[in-house]
Design an enzyme around this catalytic site. Structure first.
Site, mmCIF file in Angstrom:
data_model
loop_
_atom_site.group_PDB
_atom_site.id
_atom_site.type_symbol
_atom_site.label_atom_id
_atom_site.label_comp_id
_atom_site.label_asym_id
_atom_site.label_seq_id
_atom_site.Cartn_x
_atom_site.Cartn_y
_atom_site.Cartn_z
ATOM 1 N N HIS A 107 -6.021 3.309 -52.587
ATOM 2 C CA HIS A 107 -4.650 3.637 -53.030
ATOM 3 C C HIS A 107 -4.150 2.616 -54.048
ATOM 4 C CE1 HIS A 107 -4.769 5.298 -48.815
ATOM 5 N NE2 HIS A 107 -4.367 6.364 -49.482
ATOM 6 N N MET A 122 -0.562 9.348 -48.254
ATOM 7 C CA MET A 122 -0.127 9.583 -46.875
ATOM 8 C C MET A 122 -0.028 8.245 -46.136
ATOM 9 S SD MET A 122 -1.548 13.270 -45.800
ATOM 10 C CE MET A 122 -3.143 12.765 -45.215
ATOM 11 N N GLY A 127 -7.344 10.187 -56.313
ATOM 12 C CA GLY A 127 -8.633 9.530 -56.156
ATOM 13 C C GLY A 127 -9.780 10.527 -56.243
ATOM 14 N N GLN A 137 -0.833 20.129 -44.183
ATOM 15 C CA GLN A 137 -2.232 20.094 -44.621
ATOM 16 C C GLN A 137 -3.184 19.744 -43.489
ATOM 17 O OE1 GLN A 137 -1.239 16.933 -47.634
ATOM 18 N NE2 GLN A 137 -3.283 16.194 -47.159
HETATM 19 O O1 PAF Z 1 -4.665 12.638 -50.919
HETATM 20 C C1 PAF Z 1 -3.703 12.552 -50.120
HETATM 21 O O2 PAF Z 1 -3.427 11.505 -49.529
HETATM 22 C C2 PAF Z 1 -2.854 13.783 -49.852
HETATM 23 O O3 PAF Z 1 -3.619 14.936 -49.794
HETATM 24 C C3 PAF Z 1 -1.688 13.943 -50.840
HETATM 25 C C4 PAF Z 1 -2.192 14.163 -52.265
HETATM 26 C C5 PAF Z 1 -0.807 12.716 -50.780
HETATM 27 C C6 PAF Z 1 -0.834 15.172 -50.466
HETATM 28 O O4 PAF Z 1 -0.299 15.033 -49.193
#
Ligand code: PAF
Length: 294
Positions: free
Chosen positions: A34, A27, A144, A58
């Protein structure tokens, strides 16, 4: 590095590659956590796709969608320096065009822990992850450890929907005092920031006790609680000792691996962390073999 923002462009760029493809869905507001996903993908695959999409579905109505950090320029610079091949940065209407009405729901595994506190969260995650996997068609996708329930949910949907992808789990990256890397850490004030190391200390104390032979989940859970309670600023949301495959809360002693997870509030910031017991499972092969394997 190619930066694309439509599904058609992503498919077109993706089709140019014949070798193995790794996908790191994010995100944005990228940090070392990341980058560890990107590096794992780069070392395993011929090319790497990163997605940057703050997925609105989400986030709950009282959550921080609008306040979620957006640092696209810095993110792209970082990804370029890491040698990423394609970055996909769609808009919300590109991912959810008018008429969109399909949801992916992993039922039981989405219900406890984060799912209980964030109704609808994992349906949003499962739906977007399914879409991103279908668009990018990777051989492997990288997630992660920090979002352990997300890993378990994604593993289940990949198995249940027969998606041809390997889910790889990458250990949590930490600050020198043990605080797990998170884009939300930037919202802590100086005092909260120094108190926040208590999450890692509490998990570490329970891990040490496990290593010393303690197998009672109630004892381990209480130890985590009391360690967190020693920090005046910290307010425990939940502490869980669960089976790392089913996420069922454990109440009896046993020798199978345990997933200790917790969320703690510091003012309005809610921090999340976890650790597998025994400690040697918190490595890439240990996590990939233990967390939600189906
Ligand atoms: O872990 C995240 O950053 C988010 O939940 C993901 C997997 C990119 C889905 O939007």
């Amino acid at each position: 590095m190619k930066v694309v923002s439509t599904r058609a462009e992503l498919r077109e760029e993706r089709a140019k590659y014949g070798g193995s493809v790794g996908l790191a869905p994010t995100m944005g507001a990228l940090h070392r956590g990341h980058i560890s996903l990107v590096r794992a993908s780069r070392s395993d695959n011929d090319m790497t796709i990163v997605t940057i999409f703050v997925n609105p579905t989400q986030f709950g109505p009282n959550e921080d969608l609008n306040a979620y950090p957006r640092t696209l320029k810095d993110d792209l610079d970082l990804l370029e320096a890491e040698g990423v091949d394609i970055v996909f940065t769609p808009t919300a209407s590109e991912m959810y065009p008018p008429g969109f009405q399909t949801q992916v729901e992993v039922t039981q595994l989405s219900q406890g822990l984060e799912g209980e506190r964030r109704p609808g969260h994992f349906q949003g995650v499962a739906t977007i992850v399914t879409k991103l996997l279908n668009l990018a068609q990777p051989k492997s996708a990288y997630f992660g450890q920090k979002d352990a329930q997300q890993v378990v949910v994604v593993r289940r949907l990949v198995a249940d929907l027969n998606l041809p992808v390997l889910v790889e789990v990458i250990p949590t990256e930490r600050e020198p005092d043990g605080l797990a890397m998170s884009s939300r850490n930037r919202y802590l004030d100086a005092e909260q920031r120094s108190s926040a190391a208590v999450l890692f200390r509490a998990l570490g104390a329970a891990s040490d006790r496990y290593t010393a032979g303690e197998r009672h989940p109630v004892v381990l859970r209480n130890l985590i609680y009391t360690t967190i309670a020693s920090e005046a600023q910290a307010e425990v949301d939940y502490v869980s000792i669960a089976d790392p495959q089913t996420l069922r809360e454990l109440s009896l002693p046993g020798d199978s691996p345990m997933l200790a997870s917790l969320t703690v509030r510091f003012g309005r910031v809610r921090l999340l962390d976890n650790m597998l017991f025994p400690a040697d499972l918190n490595s890439r092969p240990g996590l990939t073999a233990t967390l939600g394997s189906v």
